[in-house]
Design an enzyme around this catalytic site. Structure first.
Site, PDB file in Angstrom:
ATOM      1  N   CYS A  88      76.231 -89.184 -26.953  1.00  0.00           N
ATOM      2  CA  CYS A  88      75.685 -87.824 -26.917  1.00  0.00           C
ATOM      3  C   CYS A  88      76.050 -87.080 -28.209  1.00  0.00           C
ATOM      4  O   CYS A  88      75.462 -87.354 -29.246  1.00  0.00           O
ATOM      5  CB  CYS A  88      76.151 -87.083 -25.676  1.00  0.00           C
ATOM      6  SG  CYS A  88      75.122 -85.638 -25.276  1.00  0.00           S
ATOM      7  N   HIS A 184      74.312 -90.741 -21.163  1.00  0.00           N
ATOM      8  CA  HIS A 184      75.705 -90.789 -20.718  1.00  0.00           C
ATOM      9  C   HIS A 184      75.954 -92.024 -19.858  1.00  0.00           C
ATOM     10  O   HIS A 184      75.668 -92.021 -18.656  1.00  0.00           O
ATOM     11  CB  HIS A 184      76.043 -89.529 -19.913  1.00  0.00           C
ATOM     12  CG  HIS A 184      76.290 -88.325 -20.750  1.00  0.00           C
ATOM     13  ND1 HIS A 184      77.494 -87.648 -20.776  1.00  0.00           N
ATOM     14  CD2 HIS A 184      75.483 -87.668 -21.623  1.00  0.00           C
ATOM     15  CE1 HIS A 184      77.411 -86.630 -21.609  1.00  0.00           C
ATOM     16  NE2 HIS A 184      76.193 -86.608 -22.131  1.00  0.00           N
ATOM     17  N   GLU A 186      78.660 -93.054 -18.668  1.00  0.00           N
ATOM     18  CA  GLU A 186      79.750 -92.839 -17.712  1.00  0.00           C
ATOM     19  C   GLU A 186      79.319 -92.085 -16.462  1.00  0.00           C
ATOM     20  O   GLU A 186      80.088 -91.984 -15.502  1.00  0.00           O
ATOM     21  CB  GLU A 186      80.896 -92.081 -18.388  1.00  0.00           C
ATOM     22  CG  GLU A 186      80.712 -90.579 -18.519  1.00  0.00           C
ATOM     23  CD  GLU A 186      79.749 -90.164 -19.619  1.00  0.00           C
ATOM     24  OE1 GLU A 186      79.489 -88.951 -19.757  1.00  0.00           O
ATOM     25  OE2 GLU A 186      79.258 -91.047 -20.350  1.00  0.00           O
TER      26      GLU A 186
END
Length: 711
Positions: A88, A184, A186
Site C-alpha cells: 500500500c 492488503h 494481511e
C-alpha cells in the site's frame, strides 16, 4: 537472520507482522518510519538494514509525497541490493521512487474485496497463486505511468481510473529486488496472503542469503511490559459465601427492593446470560476516581463519602498501573460447589467505567470543559457483595466474598424471598427540552470526513454527535428513567450506575472485550437497520450485507486483529459479519478471539492497548482519533464511546462499548437551578461509500433508540 517491518502508524501493522512470522518462520522486527532522524542517524539505520535479510514497508495513512507521512521510507529504497516488499503506502513510495506518478481515485476504495488479475508471464512473487484471486483494497491514491519507467507491472485490478485504465495492483523494479503490492495481503478477507509472503521470502533468501544478524540496536515500534506478571499472588483475604434463593425473580424486581445503592450490569437479552447487581457498602467499599483534566492525581474514597484522599501518580505511573496494582493484590480463585453459579464469571471486583478520553491518541489539552470540577473519566467501585441472576433460568444467588458475612446474606435473602415480581410501568417525564444535533452542522462535519477519506488520511471515521436533554429536576429519577429505557430497548449489556458525580444509563448491544485466563473476545458492531413491521431478518440481511456496510465492519475487524496481534500470537475471527437481531434494530456483528493462556499478557493489557474502541474511532486508529477531535471541534465525548463493565478478582472481565446511553455529570456546565442536563451520544462510521443523508438517518436511528424513552 530477520525481517524488518516498517510501520507508518497504521492499524493493520501487527496483523502484517503476524502474517510475516507465520508464513516465513522468521523473527520480524517492527519499527516506526520516524524512528530515525536523517542524516543524523544514517549510520545506525544503515547498520540495521545490513543486519536483516529483507524489509517489508507496511501500509499507512497519508501521502507518499508527504515527508511527515513516510519518514525514512524513501531512504530505504537507496539500498539497491536489499530485498524490499512495499505494501500500500510502501508500494506507492516504491513506484514514485522509480519514476511513476500518483493520482487520486475518483472513487476511493476502503475495505472492499476486489479481483486481482496477474500479468503474464507470472512473476516469482506470485508463484502458486491463481491468475485471478480476491484481495482487500484500502487506498485513495493510485499509481500511474508504470509502463514508461523502471517499474514492471505485475498485477492489476479490473476497476478503472478516470482514464479508463485498470488500476496497478503490484509491480517490481527491473533490476533491483524491490517489489510492491497496492492491496492488503494481511486482511482477513484477502486470499493467498501467506503464499505471497512465502514467495517474497524465497526471493529474499536468494538475493541475500546471509546477514550480520545483529538486531540489538533495532528500536521496537512497541515495547510493552505486562501491567501484571502472569504469576498470580492469590490472597486469602476473601471467603466466597452464597445462598440460592427459593424464588425466581427478575433483575428489576430485585433492584426495586434493595436500597438505592447498587450498581447494575443487566444482561437483558442474548448473548448475555448473567446479570450482576453490585451492592456497595456505605463508607466501606473503595471508590476510585481519575480525571484526564488532572491526570497525575487519583482520588480514593469510600461509597457515599464526600471526603477523599489524593494519590500523586509519578511519571512511571498511570491510572492503568494503579488499577493493575490494586487488583493484583486482590486476585482470588474461589471454590464454588453450585454447578450453575460456578458459570457466573463475576466473583467480586471492580465495577465502573472508563471514558473515551482515557484511551490513546486524544489531545487532552485541547478539549473543552463540560463540568465545573475535574470531569470523572474513570469511576470504579470495589464490590464484595452482589446478587447474581441467571437470565435463562432466573436462578438468583446472594453472594459475598467478605469473611463472616453470613448475616448480610441471610438478611438480604429473607427480604428478596418475601417479594413478588414488579411489573414495569412506563413513567412519562413531562418537562424536558431536547437539543438535537443540527443537520447543517452534521453535514459540514460529514464533508470534512470525506475530505480526509479521499486524501488517504483515514479509511473510516466514526463521526459522533451529542444530544442534550434538559430535564426538570423535580421530575428526574434516574432509576425510573432506566426502567423505561430497558422496557423499550432491552439489550445484552445494559447498565445502571449512579456514582453521585456521574450517572450511566445504558442499553448497549456491543461488547468491547471479554477476557478470562484462557482467552479474550471482542464483538464489534458496524451496520445498523431499524426494526419495523416491514423489516424482518431476511430484509435486514439484504440491507446490511452490501459493500458499504460490510466494508465498515471489515475495517474494524482488521483493526481489532491488529490490536490483538500487538500482544498475542494466536488470534481468530470466529464470526465474520453476522446479522444479529435486537429489540429495536438489526446489527452487523463480528467476533474476534485471542489466546491468552500461552501469553505473558493479561486482558488488562489488551484493554489498555485497545481503548478507545475501534468501532468508535475508525481506522487507522491514531490518525482517525486525531482527525475526529478536530472535526468534532475539540468537544469531549466523555462517558460516551468509552467502556463500562467489571474486572473480577478471578481475572475475568467484561466491558461493553458505551453507546445507546444516557449519561450525566453532577456539575455539568449545562445544568441550571431547575434543570438537569443529560447527554446522549450517537454516531456512525463514515466511509467513501457513505452519503450525508444516509449517515444522518442512521445516526438518528441510533439516537432515537435511546431518546424514545421520552416519547
Amino acid at each position: 537472520m530477520g525481517i524488518l517491518l516498517v510501520d507508518s502508524y497504521d492499524s493493520f501493522t501487527f496483523s502484517l507482522e503476524n502474517l510475516l512470522e507465520t508464513a516465513t518462520g522468521i523473527k520480524v522486527f517492527t519499527i516506526r518510519n520516524d524512528s530515525f532522524s536523517l542524516p543524523k542517524d544514517k549510520k545506525l539505520l544503515d547498520d540495521i538494514l545490513d543486519s536483516v535479510q529483507a524489509v517489508v514497508i507496511g501500509p499507512g495513512p497519508g501521502s507518499p509525497q508527504n515527508p511527515d507521512d513516510v519518514g525514512i521510507i524513501p531512504y530505504i529504497f537507496e539500498k539497491k541490493d536489499l530485498p524490499i516488499l512495499g505494501i500500500c503506502l510502501g508500494f506507492q513510495c516504491l513506484s514514485l521512487k522509480y519514476g511513476c506518478t500518483m493520482k487520486y481515485l475518483n472513487d476511493p476504495v476502503h475495505g472492499q474485496v476486489h479481483a486481482i488479475h496477474l500479468c503474464t508471464p507470472i512473476d516469482a512473487l506470485f508463484e502458486s497463486i491463481p491468475d485471478d484471486f480476491k484481495s482487500v483494497r484500502y487506498h485513495s491514491i493510485y499509481i500511474d505511468g508504470a509502463f514508461d519507467t523502471d517499474v514492471v507491472p505485475l498485477a492489476f485490478s479490473s476497476d478503472c481510473d478516470s482514464a479508463k485504465k485498470p488500476i496497478l495492483m503490484a509491480a517490481k523494479h527491473k533490476k533491483f529486488p524491490h517489489y510492491g503490492v497496492q492491496y492488503h495481503p494481511e486482511s482477513i478477507c484477502s486470499e493467498y496472503g501467506d503464499q505471497l509472503i512465502k514467495n517474497f521470502w524465497k526471493i529474499a533468501q536468494t538475493v541475500r542469503p546471509e546477514a550480520s544478524s545483529d538486531h540489538n540496536s533495532i528500536p521496537r515500534a512497541i515495547s510493552y511490559q505486562p501491567l501484571i506478571p502472569r504469576v498470580d499472588n492469590i490472597n486469602n483475604r476473601f471467603l466466597y459465601q452464597y445462598k440460592k434463593l427459593n424464588v425466581s425473580l427478575d433483575t428489576i424486581t430485585i433492584c426495586d427492593n434493595l436500597s438505592p445503592d447498587f450498581l447494575l450490569l443487566n444482561s437483558a437479552a442474548n448473548p448475555g446470560n448473567w446479570s450482576i447487581i453490585g451492592i456497595p457498602i456505605k463508607e466501606m467499599s473503595d471508590v476510585l476516581t481519575h480525571s484526564t483534566e488532572n491526570p497525575s492525581i487519583l482520588r480514593t474514597s469510600t461509597w457515599g463519602n464526600k471526603d477523599f484522599e489524593e494519590t500523586c501518580l509519578t511519571h512511571n505511573e498511570s491510572i492503568w498501573t494503579y488499577l493493575s496494582s490494586y487488583m493484583a493484590e486482590r486476585f482470588f480463585k474461589p471454590c464454588i460447589d453450585d454447578s450453575s453459579l460456578r458459570k457466573c464469571p463475576f466473583v467480586g471486583g471492580l465495577v465502573g467505567f472508563l471514558s473515551y478520553e482515557e484511551g490513546k491518541y486524544v489531545n487532552i489539552n485541547r478539549l473543552k470543559k463540560i463540568t465545573e470540577s475535574d470531569i470523572p473519566d474513570t469511576k470504579m467501585c470495589f464490590i464484595e457483595r452482589f446478587i447474581a441472576i441467571e437470565r435463562e433460568t432466573q436462578h438468583c444467588y446472594v453472594v459475598s466474598i467478605r469473611p463472616d458475612d453470613r448475616k448480610w446474606i441471610e438478611a438480604t435473602s429473607h427480604v428478596l424471598e418475601s417479594v413478588t415480581s414488579t411489573l414495569i410501568q412506563p413513567k412519562m417525564i413531562e418537562k424536558i427540552r431536547i437539543e438535537l444535533p443540527i443537520k447543517q452542522t452534521y453535514f459540514r462535519k460529514f464533508a470534512a470526513c470525506q475530505k480526509y477519506l479521499r486524501s488517504g488520511d483515514s479509511y473510516e471515521l466514526c463521526l459522533t454527535t451529542t444530544t442534550k436533554v434538559h430535564i426538570a429536576r423535580k421530575d428526574l429519577s434516574y432509576w425510573k428513567l432506566y426502567k423505561n429505557m430497558i422496557l423499550k430497548n432491552a439489550s445484552p449489556y445494559s447498565v445502571f450506575m449512579d456514582f453521585g458525580d456521574a450517572q450511566v444509563l445504558s442499553t448497549s448491544p456491543e461488547r468491547f472485550i471479554y477476557w478470562d485466563h484462557k482467552r479474550c473476545q471482542m464483538r464489534p458492531i458496524k451496520g445498523t437497520v431499524k426494526k419495523t413491521e416491514k423489516t424482518g431478518y431476511a430484509s435486514a440481511c439484504q440491507e446490511l450485507l452490501i459493500p458499504k456496510e460490510m466494508g465498515e465492519n471489515l475495517m474494524i475487524v482488521d483493526l481489532i486483529r491488529h490490536d490483538l496481534y500487538t500482544l498475542l500470537k494466536d488470534v481468530k475471527v470466529s464470526k465474520l459479519m453476522g446479522v444479529e437481531e435486537y429489540q429495536t434494530v438489526y446489527q452487523l456483528v463480528s467476533v474476534i478471539e485471542g489466546d491468552l493462556e500461552s501469553s505473558p499478557y493479561r486482558g488488562i493489557d489488551l484493554l489498555h492497548l485497545a481503548l478507545p474502541p475501534g468501532s468508535m474511532t475508525g481506522a487507522p486508529k491514531k490518525r482517525s482519533v486525531e482527525l475526529l477531535q478536530e472535526i468534532e471541534d475539540d468537544n469531549r465525548r466523555g462517558i460516551y464511546s468509552g467502556v463500562v463493565g467489571y474486572w473480577s478478582v478471578n481475572d475475568t472481565a467484561d466491558w461493553s462499548v458505551i453507546i445507546r446511553t444516557l449519561y450525566s455529570y453532577k456539575d455539568d456546565l449545562e445544568d441550571t437551578k431547575d434543570t438537569k442536563c443529560m447527554r446522549c451520544g450517537a454516531g456512525g462510521a463514515i466511509t467513501v461509500l457513505s452519503t450525508a443523508e444516509g449517515e444522518w438517518k442512521e445516526m438518528n436511528i441510533k439516537m432515537d433508540s435511546t431518546l424514545q424513552v421520552f416519547d
